[in-house]
Design an enzyme around this catalytic site. Structure first.
Site, PDB file in Angstrom:
ATOM      1  N   CYS A  83       0.838  -1.207   0.000  1.00  0.00           N
ATOM      2  CA  CYS A  83       0.000   0.000   0.000  1.00  0.00           C
ATOM      3  C   CYS A  83       0.877   1.263   0.000  1.00  0.00           C
ATOM      4  O   CYS A  83       1.619   1.493  -0.941  1.00  0.00           O
ATOM      5  CB  CYS A  83      -0.989  -0.044   1.163  1.00  0.00           C
ATOM      6  SG  CYS A  83      -2.333   1.157   0.984  1.00  0.00           S
ATOM      7  N   HIS A 184      -3.718  -4.510  -0.213  1.00  0.00           N
ATOM      8  CA  HIS A 184      -3.279  -5.176   1.017  1.00  0.00           C
ATOM      9  C   HIS A 184      -3.384  -6.691   0.835  1.00  0.00           C
ATOM     10  O   HIS A 184      -4.489  -7.244   0.969  1.00  0.00           O
ATOM     11  CB  HIS A 184      -4.156  -4.745   2.200  1.00  0.00           C
ATOM     12  CG  HIS A 184      -3.909  -3.356   2.662  1.00  0.00           C
ATOM     13  ND1 HIS A 184      -2.950  -3.049   3.601  1.00  0.00           N
ATOM     14  CD2 HIS A 184      -4.486  -2.181   2.305  1.00  0.00           C
ATOM     15  CE1 HIS A 184      -2.951  -1.734   3.818  1.00  0.00           C
ATOM     16  NE2 HIS A 184      -3.872  -1.195   3.041  1.00  0.00           N
ATOM     17  N   GLU A 186      -2.570  -8.983   2.852  1.00  0.00           N
ATOM     18  CA  GLU A 186      -2.983  -9.605   4.121  1.00  0.00           C
ATOM     19  C   GLU A 186      -4.494  -9.512   4.348  1.00  0.00           C
ATOM     20  O   GLU A 186      -5.036 -10.191   5.226  1.00  0.00           O
ATOM     21  CB  GLU A 186      -2.228  -8.973   5.297  1.00  0.00           C
ATOM     22  CG  GLU A 186      -2.692  -7.607   5.735  1.00  0.00           C
ATOM     23  CD  GLU A 186      -2.195  -6.439   4.883  1.00  0.00           C
ATOM     24  OE1 GLU A 186      -2.413  -5.276   5.286  1.00  0.00           O
ATOM     25  OE2 GLU A 186      -1.596  -6.682   3.818  1.00  0.00           O
TER      26      GLU A 186
END
EC number: 4.3.2.10
Length: 208
Positions: A83, A184, A186
């Site tokens: 990001c 992102h 994750e």
């Protein structure tokens, strides 16, 4: 190899624990650190980030992480920017004021100028343009999670995947051992975890 681990850089900006938990979900060893020596001794380095580019660069320079990251790149240690962390890899950004970045990938960060809601927030699909190690096993058109108001303008040779939000937006970039995702991983379900697994595998491989 017991000493194989990933360093997640803590410079005061970003949800570090969620990144750490994503790596731990498949058995990777990683630590959150603000120690340059630990960064340089790690097998791979994650540069996360949420917030404004100038504030992030100020913190990174104050803590000496700009020097540590360049040394890590020279050592061929894999680096992954996530990001804002991806944006910091570039030469400069116009966010708030013109600010120099880390200069690890050629290009500049610009504000979205589209007739759509900003920030670009939510799930969007990946158009894979050029495969790299990070994208192994990731299907074209996979959906991943974005939150950003600025995007990268870069050389095509460093572009691996993009998405469309009014304009084409670089989503995965790379230059040698330096990688970046505008989204992102994750928070991106199975495709994101696959990319983190790929990064872990790349990090723990023996390199010349």
């Amino acid at each position: 190899m017991e000493n194989k681990k990933i360093a997640i850089i803590d410079y005061g900006m970003g949800n570090l624990r969620s990144v750490q938990k994503a790596f731990e979900s498949f058995g990777a060893t990683c630590s959150i650190t603000s120690d340059s020596k630990e960064i340089l001794s790690s097998s791979g380095v994650i540069l996360p980030g949420v917030g404004a580019f100038p504030d992030a660069m100020e913190s990174i320079k104050k803590l000496g992480f700009d020097v540590a990251l360049k040394k890590a790149v020279d050592k061929k240690t894999p680096i992954l920017g996530i990001c804002l962390g991806m944006q910091l890899l570039f030469d400069s950004s116009s966010e708030i004021r013109d600010t120099k970045g880390l200069g690890l990938i050629k290009g500049n960060i610009k504000k979205f100028e589209v007739d759509l809601k900003i920030p670009h927030m939510g799930w969007n699909n990946l158009n894979i343009i050029k495969e790299n190690e990070l994208l192994e096993g990731v299907k074209n058109n996979s959906y991943v999670y974005f939150v950003h108001s600025y995007y990268a303008k870069l050389n095509e040779q460093n572009l691996n995947a993009d998405t469309v939000y009014g304009i084409k937006v670089p989503a995965v970039v790379s230059s040698s051992n330096v990688f970046g995702t505008q989204f992102h991983p994750e928070k991106s379900g199975e495709p994101g975890i696959q990319m983190l697994k790929n990064f872990w595998n790349l990090s723990v491989e023996e390199r010349d």
